[in-house]
Write an enzyme that holds these catalytic residues in place. Structure first.
Site, short mmCIF file in Angstrom:
data_model
loop_
_atom_site.label_atom_id
_atom_site.label_comp_id
_atom_site.label_asym_id
_atom_site.label_seq_id
_atom_site.Cartn_x
_atom_site.Cartn_y
_atom_site.Cartn_z
N MET A 187 -8.82 5.27 -4.16
CA MET A 187 -8.36 6.37 -3.32
C MET A 187 -8.92 7.71 -3.82
O MET A 187 -9.28 8.57 -3.02
CB MET A 187 -6.84 6.42 -3.30
CG MET A 187 -6.27 7.33 -2.23
SD MET A 187 -6.63 6.77 -0.55
CE MET A 187 -5.44 5.45 -0.40
N GLY A 202 -6.88 11.14 -10.97
CA GLY A 202 -7.04 9.71 -10.78
C GLY A 202 -8.50 9.36 -10.63
O GLY A 202 -9.33 10.21 -10.28
N SER A 262 -1.61 1.58 11.19
CA SER A 262 -1.72 2.47 10.04
C SER A 262 -1.25 3.88 10.38
O SER A 262 -1.20 4.27 11.56
CB SER A 262 -3.17 2.53 9.56
OG SER A 262 -3.61 1.27 9.12
N THR A 278 0.85 -1.19 0.00
CA THR A 278 0.00 0.00 0.00
C THR A 278 0.89 1.24 0.00
O THR A 278 2.12 1.13 -0.03
CB THR A 278 -0.92 0.03 1.23
OG1 THR A 278 -0.15 0.38 2.39
CG2 THR A 278 -1.58 -1.32 1.46
N CYS A 279 0.26 2.41 0.09
CA CYS A 279 1.05 3.64 0.07
C CYS A 279 1.90 3.79 1.32
O CYS A 279 2.87 4.54 1.34
CB CYS A 279 0.15 4.87 -0.09
SG CYS A 279 -1.08 5.06 1.22
N ASN A 280 1.55 3.09 2.39
CA ASN A 280 2.27 3.24 3.64
C ASN A 280 3.04 2.02 4.10
O ASN A 280 3.73 2.08 5.11
CB ASN A 280 1.29 3.64 4.76
CG ASN A 280 0.84 5.07 4.63
OD1 ASN A 280 1.63 5.95 4.34
ND2 ASN A 280 -0.45 5.30 4.81
N ARG A 281 2.93 0.91 3.36
CA ARG A 281 3.60 -0.28 3.86
C ARG A 281 3.78 -1.35 2.78
O ARG A 281 3.02 -1.39 1.80
CB ARG A 281 2.84 -0.90 5.03
CG ARG A 281 1.47 -1.45 4.69
CD ARG A 281 0.77 -2.05 5.91
NE ARG A 281 0.59 -1.06 6.95
CZ ARG A 281 1.29 -1.00 8.08
NH1 ARG A 281 2.22 -1.91 8.33
NH2 ARG A 281 1.06 -0.06 8.97
N GLN A 315 -7.61 -4.07 1.61
CA GLN A 315 -6.37 -4.26 0.86
C GLN A 315 -5.71 -5.59 1.23
O GLN A 315 -5.16 -6.28 0.39
CB GLN A 315 -5.42 -3.09 1.15
CG GLN A 315 -5.91 -1.77 0.58
CD GLN A 315 -5.15 -0.58 1.14
OE1 GLN A 315 -4.66 -0.60 2.27
NE2 GLN A 315 -5.06 0.49 0.36
#
Length: 431
Positions: A194, A190, A110, A50-53, A121
């Site tokens: 998201m 986009g 998160s 994901t965007c963070n992990r 996700q």
């Protein structure tokens, strides 16, 4: 075999490193999964990106060997030096791995505590590996239990309520800066999930929203899902739009920056751009009256979010800890149940064999067969009741594996490993 999770997140890596590690291409992820499963010590694997992990969830017969092999292959994939990755990686083994996975699924790890996207996700990542045959019974069990844990946290706390996502955090920051949003235009680049969340939060905050995307049909379909008017602009007008609107939020899956110095115009008014994509959509740009925020720059709102949710988080963490312990107790019970079942099955086989032999030799009459069978089964049931009960109690103890192994050997019992469907968790099919 132990559960193994290797974690790179906002807690141990900055956005520059995370965007190098991100698996935005399905083919690359598939190749990576095949590569790590080629290692003799690594069995079953799921990759969450994901965007963070980036989380690599596996089973391993040798934690040290598997960890080094996986990180080396991440290094080969990303171009980041092995030593740098090994130093940064959080490596979780067995009970620690399960606790971490449950924490991630419950949105407690998160960037925005309680955000609602992570469990979906994780389900998508699991379904992908399951569909490809990269995970089997053991990963299936722990993933299903992770989804159950996440549901327990949602039901027992208010962490999953309200606007808690990176998208909502970006919008909250924009609203904080702008103040009165009436008549203020905001551009969303986009048309994915998201972006949909971003549009929802912008509309709720009073912004006038414009969507643009390379896929104009998808952008129009997204705009049409909202009851209020959402404008759609052609992607070719991106540069002009960037020079006209004060707020822009971009969340595409492009593997490279889509906004660079070459297509970023100057403006005489203050502009605020939020890049919530990983890899980043916005290159390093230095223009007057322009402030660019990446995912990591939203930390101040995240900290406020954590403070407000601290008490709820305590409750959630206790649920995660309890569920982690229950999971291992459940695994032990799964080892016991086939043993108990096989004890009774073995007894029934002996009864049938002896009954047939007794009838053949004339020791009992054929018309008495059913009554004698019931008598034998009653004797066996009463005889095995106490040992079966004690076995289930032993499942809670450390010596469980030794006891089970001894009983299987003494009675010539076989393993019943095909339990994944029998113990399939209903939470997998729920969003």
């Amino acid at each position: 075999m132990s559960y193994l999770v290797i974690s790179f997140s906002h807690k141990n890596t900055d956005i520059e490193m995370r965007e190098k590690l991100a698996f935005n291409d399905t083919e690359l992820k598939d190749r990576f999964l095949k590569n790590i499963l080629a290692c003799d010590t690594t069995k079953e694997a799921v990759v969450l990106s994901t965007c963070n992990r980036v989380e690599i969830i596996t089973r391993s017969s040798n934690i040290k060997n598997s960890s080094k092999d996986i990180i080396q292959k991440i290094s080969d994939f990303s171009g980041v030096e092995f030593d740098k990755l090994y130093k940064r990686a959080d490596i979780y083994d067995n009970d620690g791995a399960v606790h971490h996975l449950f924490t991630v699924a419950s949105a407690l790890d998160s960037l925005v505590i309680g955000e609602t996207q992570i469990v979906g996700q994780l389900k998508d990542a699991f379904r992908y590996s399951q569909g490809k045959g990269y995970c089997a019974q053991n990963i299936t069990r722990v993933m299903n239990y992770a989804f159950k844990c996440a549901a327990n946290v949602r039901n027992a706390t208010s962490l999953g309520t309200g606007s808690v996502s990176v998208a909502s955090t970006a919008v909250a920051k924009a609203k904080e800066i702008i103040g009165n949003t009436t008549g203020i235009k905001a551009l969303v680049i986009g048309a994915g999930e998201m972006s949909e969340l971003t549009v929802k939060h912008l509309l709720a905050s009073g912004f006038d929203v414009i969507i643009t995307s390379r896929n104009m049909k998808k952008a129009q379909n997204l705009a049409d899902t909202f009851e209020v008017n959402v404008d759609v602009a052609p992607y070719e007008s991106l540069t002009a739009l960037l020079g006209q609107v004060p707020v822009m939020i971009t969340a595409t899956s492009a593997p490279y920056p889509i906004i660079t110095s070459s297509n970023a115009p100057e403006a005489s008014f203050n502009r605020y751009w939020f890049d919530i994509a990983v890899p980043r959509d916005i290159d390093d740009i230095d223009l007057p009256n322009l402030q660019i925020y990446s995912v990591d720059d939203l930390q101040d709102i995240v900290n406020e979010n954590m403070s407000l949710r601290a008490e709820q988080a305590k409750t959630a963490y206790s649920i995660v800890s309890k569920n982690s312990l229950e999971f291992f107790d459940w695994l032990k019970s799964l080892e016991i149940e086939p043993v108990v079942k096989h004890l009774y099955t073995k007894a029934d086989e002996i009864i049938e064999k002896k009954m047939a032999n007794a009838i053949k030799k004339g020791f009992i009459k054929a018309e008495d067969e059913e009554n004698i069978r019931k008598l034998c089964q009653t004797v066996i049931t009463e005889y095995l009741h106490a040992p079966s009960k004690e076995l289930k109690n032993i499942s809670q103890n450390m010596e469980c594996d030794i006891v089970v192994g001894s009983i299987q050997k003494m009675f010539g019992l076989t393993n019943d490993s095909d339990l994944s469907e029998k113990y399939r968790c209903e939470h997998l099919s729920k969003n």
